[in-house]
Design a protein around this motif. Structure first.
Motif, PDB file in Angstrom:
ATOM      1  N   ALA A 143       0.822  -1.213   0.000  1.00  0.00           N
ATOM      2  CA  ALA A 143       0.000   0.000   0.000  1.00  0.00           C
ATOM      3  C   ALA A 143       0.854   1.260   0.000  1.00  0.00           C
ATOM      4  O   ALA A 143       0.419   2.311  -0.452  1.00  0.00           O
ATOM      5  CB  ALA A 143      -0.931   0.003   1.207  1.00  0.00           C
ATOM      6  N   GLY A 144       2.046   1.194   0.505  1.00  0.00           N
ATOM      7  CA  GLY A 144       2.929   2.357   0.554  1.00  0.00           C
ATOM      8  C   GLY A 144       4.377   1.917   0.518  1.00  0.00           C
ATOM      9  O   GLY A 144       4.703   0.824   0.031  1.00  0.00           O
ATOM     10  N   ASP A 145       5.238   2.763   1.031  1.00  0.00           N
ATOM     11  CA  ASP A 145       6.658   2.415   1.069  1.00  0.00           C
ATOM     12  C   ASP A 145       6.880   1.227   1.994  1.00  0.00           C
ATOM     13  O   ASP A 145       6.206   1.062   3.008  1.00  0.00           O
ATOM     14  CB  ASP A 145       7.485   3.608   1.560  1.00  0.00           C
ATOM     15  N   VAL A 146       7.831   0.401   1.636  1.00  0.00           N
ATOM     16  CA  VAL A 146       8.128  -0.774   2.441  1.00  0.00           C
ATOM     17  C   VAL A 146       9.606  -0.769   2.809  1.00  0.00           C
ATOM     18  O   VAL A 146      10.468  -0.355   2.016  1.00  0.00           O
ATOM     19  CB  VAL A 146       7.782  -2.063   1.672  1.00  0.00           C
ATOM     20  N   VAL A 147       9.892  -1.204   4.030  1.00  0.00           N
ATOM     21  CA  VAL A 147      11.273  -1.300   4.501  1.00  0.00           C
ATOM     22  C   VAL A 147      11.860  -2.618   4.008  1.00  0.00           C
ATOM     23  O   VAL A 147      11.369  -3.689   4.356  1.00  0.00           O
ATOM     24  CB  VAL A 147      11.334  -1.226   6.038  1.00  0.00           C
ATOM     25  N   THR A 148      12.896  -2.536   3.189  1.00  0.00           N
ATOM     26  CA  THR A 148      13.460  -3.740   2.580  1.00  0.00           C
ATOM     27  C   THR A 148      14.550  -4.386   3.422  1.00  0.00           C
ATOM     28  O   THR A 148      14.947  -5.518   3.132  1.00  0.00           O
ATOM     29  CB  THR A 148      14.031  -3.413   1.195  1.00  0.00           C
ATOM     30  N   ASP A 149      15.048  -3.693   4.429  1.00  0.00           N
ATOM     31  CA  ASP A 149      16.108  -4.264   5.260  1.00  0.00           C
ATOM     32  C   ASP A 149      15.703  -4.322   6.729  1.00  0.00           C
ATOM     33  O   ASP A 149      16.539  -4.318   7.617  1.00  0.00           O
ATOM     34  CB  ASP A 149      17.403  -3.465   5.108  1.00  0.00           C
ATOM     35  N   GLY A 150      14.388  -4.384   6.961  1.00  0.00           N
ATOM     36  CA  GLY A 150      13.888  -4.445   8.329  1.00  0.00           C
ATOM     37  C   GLY A 150      13.759  -5.865   8.829  1.00  0.00           C
ATOM     38  O   GLY A 150      14.157  -6.829   8.161  1.00  0.00           O
TER      39      GLY A 150
END
Length: 387
Positions: free
Chosen positions: A241-248
Motif C-alpha cells: 500500500a505504501g513504502d516498504v522497509v526492505t532491510d527491516g
C-alpha cells in the motif's frame, strides 16, 4: 569494512530469492526429464527390452538430479523459515503424495528387473509412471494455488493459522486454475522427457517419444497462454500500500498489503520481465521444431530454455511476494519480511559460493562420462547389471 558489512540485508534477501529460483529451476531442468521419461515409459516402450532401454537413459543420473529437490527444500528451511512453516503445513497432504511418489520411484528402479515375471515388471513400470507424472502435476497445482493466494493468516506471535480445514483437504487444492497450471507443468516435463529420449535412445522409442513430445509441447504452449490470460483477467494480484522497509526485521505484519486487479501490474512497473514468458514460448516452440526435425542436443537445450522461461515468469510476476494470503493480505510473505537473519543469509551465501561450483563441476563431469546413447545391444549384453 568486512564483506559482511558490504552486502546489505536487502541485497542478501534478493540474492537468496534468486538462489531459491536457481535451485527450483535446476531441479526442473535435471530431474524434470527424469520425471518426464518415467511418465512416458508405458507409452514409448512396448516390449520389455524397449522399456529397459528407456529406464537406463536416466538410470545413471536420476539420483544425482533429485539432489536439487533436496537442496531447494533445505534452502527454503534455512533461508526462508516462515515460508517453510506456512507452505509445508498448508500443502501437507500434497507434499506427502509427492514424497510418496519419490519414495516409490527409487524402489521401482532397483526392483523392476529383479524378476522376469511380466506382471511384476509391468507393476513397477506403472510405479515409475506415477513417480514421474504425479509430482509433475502436483508441483504445477501448488504453483497455481500460490498465484491465487492461500487462506492463512499470522497471529500476533507470527503463528500461521489456516482458514477452515484447507490445510487438511487435498481436494481443496484441485481448483480449475490450479489444475490448468498442473497440466502445463506435466506437459512441459513430458516434452522435456521426450527431448531427453531423443538424445539418449534410438529406433522406435525415439520416434514415439518425438511424436508424443510434439503433442505435449503444443499443449504446454496452449496451456501457458491460457493460464496467462486467466491470470490477467480473472485473478487478483497483491501490492504494498505504501513504502516498504526492505532491510527491516522479518515480520510481515509490519507492512500493509492490498489486493490489485491483476498480477499483470508488475509488467507495467517492470516491462523487462516480459522477457521471461517470451523465452518460455520461444524455447518450447523451438523444442517442438527440434522434435519434429529430429534434432538431438539442440532440442534438449531449447526445452531447458522453455522451462527456464516459464518458471521465471511466475517468480518475476509475483516479486516481491512469495506466498500471498487471501484471508489477511498483510500476512502475505514477501522477499522483504520472511527471510532468516542478515548473518544467517551471509554465512549460507559463503558456504554456497564454496560448494556450488564443486557440485556443478561434478555434475558436468558425470554427464560427460555417461554421454552417449543407450542401445538395445547395451541392455541385452548387460542384462544382469543394468536396470
Amino acid at each position: 569494512m568486512t564483506l559482511y558489512d558490504l552486502i546489505s540485508y536487502d541485497v542478501l534477501r534478493v540474492i537468496w530469492w534468486l538462489l531459491l529460483g536457481v535451485l527450483l529451476i535446476g531441479f526442473a531442468l535435471t530431474d524434470g526429464f527424469d520425471m518426464g521419461v518415467g511418465a512416458l515409459l508405458p507409452f514409448v516402450g512396448r516390449t520389455d527390452t524397449e522399456r529397459r532401454m528407456v529406464i537406463n537413459t536416466v538410470g545413471p543420473v536420476w539420483e544425482g538430479n533429485q539432489v536439487w529437490f533436496i537442496l531447494g527444500g533445505g534452502a527454503i528451511f534455512a533461508a526462508w523459515p516462515p515460508l517453510y512453516a506456512v507452505s509445508f503445513s498448508g500443502f501437507y497432504l500434497a507434499m506427502f503424495v509427492v514424497l510418496a511418489a519419490f519414495i516409490v520411484r527409487p524402489v521401482a528402479f532397483k526392483y523392476r528387473s529383479k524378476r522376469v515375471s511380466p506382471a511384476w515388471r509391468s507393476a513397477w513400470d506403472w510405479a515409475l509412471f506415477a513417480g514421474g507424472a504425479v509430482p509433475a502435476l502436483i508441483f504445477g497445482v501448488a504453483v497455481g494455488n500460490v498465484l491465487q493466494g492461500v487462506p492463512f493468516h499470522l497471529t500476533d506471535t507470527l503463528y500461521p493459522m489456516y482458514d477452515g480445514t484447507f490445510h487438511a483437504k487435498f481436494l481443496g487444492l484441485l481448483n480449475p486454475f490450479a489444475l490448468l497450471v498442473g497440466v502445463v507443468s506435466l506437459s512441459m516435463l513430458l516434452t522435456h522427457g521426450a527431448a531427453w529420449l531423443g538424445l539418449k535412445s534410438e529406433g522406435v522409442i525415439v520416434e514415439r517419444a518425438r511424436r508424443i513430445g510434439t503433442i505435449t509441447g503444443m499443449l504446454t504452449m496452449a496451456g501457458f497462454a491460457l493460464s496467462g490470460l486467466w491470470l490477467a483477467v480473472g485473478i487478483e494480484g497483491y501490492a504494498f500500500a505504501g513504502d516498504v522497509v526492505t532491510d527491516g526485521p522479518s515480520n510481515p505484519l509490519m507492512s500493509e498489503v492490498i489486493r490489485t486487479d491483476s498480477w499483470f501490474a508488475a509488467y507495467a512497473a517492470r516491462p523487462w520481465i516480459a522477457l521471461a514468458p517470451m523465452l518460455g514460448f520461444l524455447g518450447t516452440a523451438m523444442a517442438i521444431r527440434g522434435l519434429r526435425s529430429g534434432s538431438e542436443v539442440s532440442t534438449l537445450l531449447w526445452s531447458k530454455l522453455g522451462i527456464f522461461g516459464m518458471i521465471s515468469t511466475v517468480g518475476l510476476t509475483m516479486f516481491p511476494f512469495i506466498l500471498p494470503s487471501t484471508v489477511d493480505p498483510n500476512s502475505s510473505l514477501t522477499v522483504w519480511d520472511s527471510s532468516s537473519s542478515h548473518l544467517t543469509l551471509f554465512i549460507m551465501l559463503v558456504v554456497t559460493a564454496i560448494f556450488m561450483p564443486i557440485i556443478l563441476a561434478y555434475t558436468a563431469w558425470v554427464y560427460r562420462v555417461l554421454w552417449g546413447k543407450v542401445t538395445e545391444a547395451d541392455v541385452t549384453a548387460n542384462s544382469d547389471t543394468v536396470y
